[in-house]
Design an enzyme around this catalytic site. Structure first.
Site, PDB file in Angstrom:
ATOM      1  N   ILE A  58       0.850  -1.175   0.000  1.00  0.00           N
ATOM      2  CA  ILE A  58       0.000   0.000   0.000  1.00  0.00           C
ATOM      3  C   ILE A  58       0.893   1.234   0.000  1.00  0.00           C
ATOM      4  CG2 ILE A  58      -1.985  -1.106   1.086  1.00  0.00           C
ATOM      5  CD1 ILE A  58      -1.105  -0.121   3.760  1.00  0.00           C
ATOM      6  N   ASP A  59       0.318   2.349  -0.411  1.00  0.00           N
ATOM      7  CA  ASP A  59       1.089   3.586  -0.508  1.00  0.00           C
ATOM      8  C   ASP A  59       1.674   3.981   0.841  1.00  0.00           C
ATOM      9  OD1 ASP A  59       0.300   3.754  -3.165  1.00  0.00           O
ATOM     10  OD2 ASP A  59      -1.454   4.985  -2.689  1.00  0.00           O
ATOM     11  N   LYS A  60       2.711   4.763   0.781  1.00  0.00           N
ATOM     12  CA  LYS A  60       3.348   5.270   2.002  1.00  0.00           C
ATOM     13  C   LYS A  60       2.337   5.958   2.916  1.00  0.00           C
ATOM     14  CE  LYS A  60       6.605   8.854   3.487  1.00  0.00           C
ATOM     15  NZ  LYS A  60       7.534   9.924   3.046  1.00  0.00           N
TER      16      LYS A  60
END
Length: 288
Positions: free
Chosen positions: A134-136
């Site tokens: 998942i994105d940062k």
């Protein structure tokens, strides 16, 4: 020797990956191995210019010594406690970790290491891999595999759509429909992803399902389910719907944290189902 491709080598040519991993092996031997099938990608012969994809399995049957040494990073006591406190499920094969916002998954882009490298050090094995990412700025559940066999099994389950993940999402504005589906096409363009109403070269079909969980005066909490897992899918689709995710600095107004939380994870093959409660921060922001 088997290698599971992570984000560090995603989109790298096969021959360049091998030259990096096997510096002590003559280049002619590497090319011969590719040509004769002693080097295979996902169990099949490949060409030297093949661009490696995330979770590809590269099997190498050469005599040359792998040149890159597995040196684990040194974890501080604080980092060890952070990993332990974030583990919501663990057995001898799988780890489900609750990632905090702004923690990076992998090294790169100005970061010397991410939680992937931290777990490799924590378990003292280079075989640990996350099979989803998942994105940062996104928080919530990510799936880790403790060895290569489990990595391959779980990666296949994810690719075949046999796992399920659900998200809590706080968006700007009052969403009118209680349930709705977004089916569009997403395409990467430089540093952003753009949404298209019809297909064009390089675009991928993207399908998401939403339902309203709670409504505030000028914000709404949604549940989001992905049928497809494209880069920034939920973020782009909701932004173009004029309901950007609160705190999204790329597709919305920005803020300290982005309110996108992966709260549910189910892996039927392993009989694993994890569900986390709605974070109190979402309730508090809804009232503002």
């Amino acid at each position: 020797m088997e290698h599971i491709i992570d984000i560090s080598y995603e989109n790298v040519r096969l021959d360049r990956f091998l030259r990096k991993k096997y510096e002590n092996t003559p280049l002619t031997e590497i090319f011969k191995g590719i040509r004769t099938g002693k080097i295979k990608v996902n169990g099949k012969k490949s060409k030297e210019n093949y661009r490696l994809q995330l979770d590809d399995v590269v099997k190498v049957l050469l005599q040359g010594e792998q040149s890159e040494k597995n040196e684990f990073i040194k974890l501080s006591n604080k980092e060890i406690d952070e990993l332990k406190s974030g583990i919501v499920y663990e057995d001898d094969r799988v780890v489900i970790f609750n990632k905090k916002p702004n923690m990076v998954m992998h090294k790169g882009s100005g970061h010397d290491y991410g939680i992937s490298e931290m777990f490799k050090s924590y378990y003292k094995t280079d075989e640990f891999n996350f099979v989803n990412r998942i994105d940062k700025s996104t928080s919530g559940l990510v799936i880790g595999a403790k060895n290569l066999v489990v990595t391959r099994e779980l990666a296949e389950e994810v690719r075949e759509g046999n796992t399920e993940k659900k998200y809590y999402i706080l968006v700007d504005g009052a969403v009118k429909k209680d349930k709705f589906t977004l089916k569009t096409y997403l395409k990467k363009e430089e540093t952003k992803v753009v949404e298209l109403n019809s297909y064009e070269a390089g675009a991928k079909e993207s399908i998401s399902y939403f339902k309203v969980i709670k409504k505030g005066n000028n914000k709404t909490i949604l549940e989001g389910i992905l049928e497809t897992g494209r880069t920034h899918q939920l973020r782009v689709q909701l932004s173009n719907l004029k309901h950007p995710i609160v705190g999204d600095g790329k597709y919305g107004k920005g803020g300290k944290n982005m309110f996108l939380f992966s709260y549910y994870c189910e892996i039927p093959k392993y009989k694993i189902k994890i569900e986390l409660p709605l974070p109190i921060e979402y309730e508090n922001m809804l009232k503002k």
